[in-house]
Enzyme design. Sequence first.
Site, PDB file in Angstrom:
ATOM      1  N   LYS C  75     -74.900  26.089   0.113  1.00 57.21           N
ATOM      2  CA  LYS C  75     -75.310  25.226  -1.007  1.00 57.21           C
ATOM      3  C   LYS C  75     -74.299  24.091  -1.157  1.00 57.21           C
ATOM      4  O   LYS C  75     -73.082  24.314  -1.009  1.00 57.21           O
ATOM      5  CB  LYS C  75     -75.387  26.055  -2.294  1.00 57.21           C
ATOM      6  N   SER C 150     -81.250  26.315  -9.265  1.00 61.39           N
ATOM      7  CA  SER C 150     -80.803  25.124  -8.568  1.00 61.39           C
ATOM      8  C   SER C 150     -80.596  25.333  -7.069  1.00 61.39           C
ATOM      9  O   SER C 150     -80.578  24.359  -6.319  1.00 61.39           O
ATOM     10  CB  SER C 150     -79.494  24.639  -9.191  1.00 61.39           C
ATOM     11  N   SER C 174     -79.782  30.545 -10.960  1.00 60.56           N
ATOM     12  CA  SER C 174     -79.919  29.585  -9.868  1.00 60.56           C
ATOM     13  C   SER C 174     -80.014  30.196  -8.473  1.00 60.56           C
ATOM     14  O   SER C 174     -80.364  29.502  -7.525  1.00 60.56           O
ATOM     15  CB  SER C 174     -78.764  28.587  -9.896  1.00 60.56           C
TER      16      SER C 174
END
Lengths: 98, 476, 485
Positions: C75, C150, C174
Site C-alpha cells: 500500500k 482505503s 481500511s
Amino acid sequence: MKDRLTREEVLHVADLARIEITEEELEEYQLKLKDLLDQVEKINEINDHDSNNLIAPWQNNAEYRQDIEEEMLDPKEVLKNVPAKSGNYIEVPVVINE
Amino acid sequence: MNNYIETIGIEVHVELKTNTKIFSPSKNGYGMMANSLTNVIDLGYPGTLPTINYGVIETAIKACHVLHCNIRKKMHFDRKNYFYPDNPKNYQITQARTPIGYNGYVEIEVNGKPKKIEIEEIHIEEDTCKSAHRGDVTLLDFNRAGVPLIEIVSKACISNSKEAMLYLEKLKELLFYADISDCKMEEGSMRCDANVSLRRNIDDPLGTKCEIKNIGSISNVGIAIEKEIERQAKLLDNNETFKEQTRRFDDKLNNTVLMRVKETGNDYRYFPEPDIPYLELTETEINKAIQTLPMLAEERKEKYMSRGVSLLNANKIIANRSLSDYLNEFLDTDMNFSTAINLLLGDISFYLNREEKTITDTCLTKEKMLDLVAKLDNNTLSSKNLKEIIDDILKSNKTIEEIMKEKNITNITDIYVLKEIVSKVISNNLESVEDYKAGKDRALKYLMGQIMKETKGSANPKLVNEILIEELNNNC
Amino acid sequence: MSKYLDLEITEIHELLKTKKITPIDLVDECFERIEKNKDLNAFITLNKEAAYQKARQLEQEEIKGMLYGLPIAIKDNIITKDLRTTAASKMLENFIPIYDADVIEKINKNQMIIIGKANMDEFAMGSSNQTSYFKPCKNPWNKALVPGGSSGGSAAIVSSRITPFALGSDTGGSIRQPSSFCGIVGLKPTYGRVSRYGLIAFASSLDQIGPMTRNVYENALLLNIICGKSKNDLTSFETNEDFTRLIGKDISKMKIAIPKFYVNDAIDQEIKDKLETVIKLLEKAGCSIDYIDIKYIDKAVTLYQIIAMGEASSNLARFDGIRYGYRYDHPKNINDLYLKTRRYGFGNEVKRRIMIGSYLLSGKNATTYYNKALEIRDDMRNSFLEVFNEYDLIIGPTTTTKAYPLGKDLDDAVKAFMDDILTIPVNMAGLPGLNLPIGFSNDHLPIGMQIIGSCFQEAKIYQLASFIEKSLNLDLNPNKGDKNE
C-alpha cells in the site's frame, strides 16, 4: 440555537489547520462543522461510563532507548527531498522574528 | 510615580546534557555543520515515530531532585500543535498535563536572609530547529531539532529584578553543578522568559501580565524587568489599560519591544501523544539517578571552608567548575586547602588562561600537586621560585625535585648554613651595618639583596630576613 | 502462458525449491498480469527494475522460508526507500523516501519481491478509493464498482491474482472493507502486533498494518513475518508464535458471540443471509452462538470522528512544503506558503478531515469532546474484553453493503463513515479483526464476514476462519473464464 458556525469561527479553524479555503468552502464549513458538532454533542449524553482515559490501546509502558548515538543522515540526504535550499540549509520565506 | 507591587514569574528552558536527542538517537551537539546532526525522525519525515532517551529521563529526575520538586511516577507526553518553520512536525512533544516535577523551590539569599523561590513545575520537551534570517529568506538548521529540554516554571513569587537575577544565578549554578546542562546562555542552552505584572495593593488581583521572551543574559533579565516595570507603571499612573502581550528585550535599545498582543489565548489543541505509552518511573530508577549526582556547589563550599578556606576563595574556586572538580580529588588527603586554592586561583589559573587549557590538560598529577603544596608550605620552594618553574611543572612529566635541580633552585632552609652566609655578608659590608644602626631601612634591603646574590636566590627569604635582623641586633 | 500465480503458495514454494521455476518467472508473470489488468488502476508506482534485480539476486541466495521469491504489493502509505511513496496524494507526488518502513525491512529480509505500490484513498482517508489523487482503483469483480478503501488497490491486486500478497493498513476498516468488497482475506492485527514505523500516520492510536491475501493460510504466513516488537515503535509488542499453528484444529467447542448491533437494520439482507448460513454451519459443527451487547458500540463512529480526525489533523500538520513534498511555487510569505501548499497539495476529503479534527481539538472542544471520547473508548474496550472472558471469538458482517458503483456521492462527511460502522469498533478497542469471504450476492459480488478476537488472539481467528473457508470452498478468482486464460 444557531444552525451554523460564524464565519470567524470557521476562519479560525482554517487558520489553525493552515489551509486556505474559498468563500464557497467557508459557507459549506459553517454548516458542516455545526452538523458535526451536533452529532458529537451526543456523547455528552453518556454519563454512566468509568472515567479512565484510553489514550491508545497500548499493552505496555514505554521502554527506554539507551543514550547512545546512532548513524545520522548525510546533509546531502537531508536536502534530497527539500523543495528550496541554500547551501546546507533548508530555505523558507523570511520568518518575521516574533 | 505611584508605588506598585511587582509580581514576577520566570520560565527557564534548559537544554539537557545528553549524548543523544530526546526522541531520536541523533547526536545532541552544538556548533556543527548545518543539518549534519539529524535523522528522519528529527526532520519529521512521514512514518517516523519517537523513542524515549533514558538519559533524558535520568537527567530530568536529577533536575527535580536538586530543585526540590516532587517527582511524578506515572506520566505521558502531549502534543502542542502550532505551525512554525522551526517546528518540524508542526507539533511539539511536551508534557502539558503530567510534568515530571512539581512543587519545588530554589533557596536564594536576599539581603542576608534566605528566601525560597517556589517552582510550579518542571516538564520535559523537545527543542525546535535553529533559524537564521537572511534578507527575505530564513535558513533552517535542524541540528537542534529534538535536543532535550526541561522547562522550569517558577510561581509568580519573585518580588523584584534583583531576586529574579539571584534566582537565575542560583538555578544556573545548581543545574550546572548537577551536570544537567551547560547553562550557556550565549549558546542558547539556557533561555529565560519573564512574566511581569503590577498591582497597587497586596489584596488586589494580579495585574495584566506581559511576557518578555528569550532574554540573552542574566543581567539583561534584570534590566528587562526594570524597564518593563517602569513602562507598566507609567501606563498605570496615567490610568491607561493594556492587553496581555508578549515582548522581547532589545539589547541595543536597552528596552523591551512589543512582539504581539494576545487577543485570545493561543489555541494549541493539546492532546495526549498516542505514539508514546505511559512512562512509569520506579523507586529504583529514581534513586539510581539521584545517586549519580555529582557534588553540588553548596556542599563543595562547606567542605572547602571546613578545610580552612575563606568564603571569598571558596566562592571563587566554585565559579570554576573544572578547578573545583580537580580540588575535590584531594578531599581525602591532608593537603593544605588554603595553599592549594591560592595556587590554583593564582599561578595555575594564570597559566591556564594564557595557554587556553584546563587543569586536566596539564601534567599536574595528584602526587605532583601534593608535593607542590607541601613544598610551598614547608618553604622548600619559594613563591618567587615557583613562578620560574610553574610552566615546567604543568607541562613536563618531571618531578618538582628534578625541575628545581635543572633550574638550579635549591631553597636553603638550613639555619646553620644561612647563618654562616649572613655572617659573611655582614662582615663584608660593615658600612651598611652602620647605616642600619643609624636607622636607614635601605641598608636592610641592601644586605638582603647581597645575601640573595650570594645564594643565587635559593635562600628562603623569610628565614633570611629573620636571621639577618637577629644577627644585626647581636652585632650592636 | 504460465499460471504459477494461481497456484497455492505451498505449490509455488515446491516449484521454487526444486528449481523448476525461478523468482524471475514469477516476476515475469506479475508484470504480464499487471499489463492485462491495467484498467484496474491498482498501482500508483511499479517497482519493475528493482523487482527483477531482487529476483536475480534471490537466485543466488539460499531459500530461508516459505515466502522466498514471492511477489507482494505494498500500500502506498508504507514508506519504501528509493521507491516513490505518495499516500495517493499530490502532496507526495514526487516523494522518494530515504528510509524503509520496519515492515519493508522484514519483507526484504524474508526474500519477498516488492512489485509496486498499491493505489489507495489519499492518506488512507476514504472507503472507496475515490479520494486517490491518481484516480480511483476499480473492483476486479465489476469495473464499474469501487474496490472499497482505503486499501482498495491492495485488495484489487490480490483479488485479481496479480500478486498473492499485499500489505494494507487499517484505521477504521481500511483492510477489512475492501477485502470484503473484493473477496479476499484481510486481517487488521491487534494494535501493537506490527510496527507502525514507516506507515504514514493517519490516526496513530488506531492505525495497523496488516496482511491481505487470497486465503487464510497465506494470511497467517504473511503475518508470521511482519509482526514483532520494533525498537522504532514504542507501541509495538513482542510476540513469538506461528500463526498457522491452529489452522485445521477442532473448533467444535468454540463459544462465539454476535453483538446485537451487528445484525441491525442498516445491514443489507443479502449479507445477513450469508452470515446466517455460516452461523448454521458453525452450530452444526458444535459451536455455541450467543447474541450479546457491547457498551457504546453504537457510538463508535462518533468517537472515531473525534479521535481519528483529531489525531489526523496533527499527524498531517508536517506536510508543509518545507522539508519534503509539494510546495506552492511563489508564496508571498511564510504563512502563504503554508496556506497554499496545503490548499493545493491536499485533496478535498483530506482537507475536510483536517478541518474537522482541528475544530474538535480547538478551544474548549478538546476538553469537552476529545477527553470524553477517550474515556468512553476505554469503557467500550473493557466491554469487548469482558465478552472475551466468556467467548472465544466475536463474529458479524464486515460491511453493511456489497461493493457499490464508482462515483457515489463522496460529499457527506458524516455518512461516509457509515460504511465503517461494523469495522470501526474493532480499531477503537485495538483488537484483531479479519474479513473472510463467505459467498456472493445475487449479482455475484463477494460478501464477507468479520471474525474478531481478543488481543493477540489472531491464531484463534485463523483457526475458525480456515474451518469456514474449507467448509464453504468458494471460488474467489474474479478472472475465471476470462482474461488470465
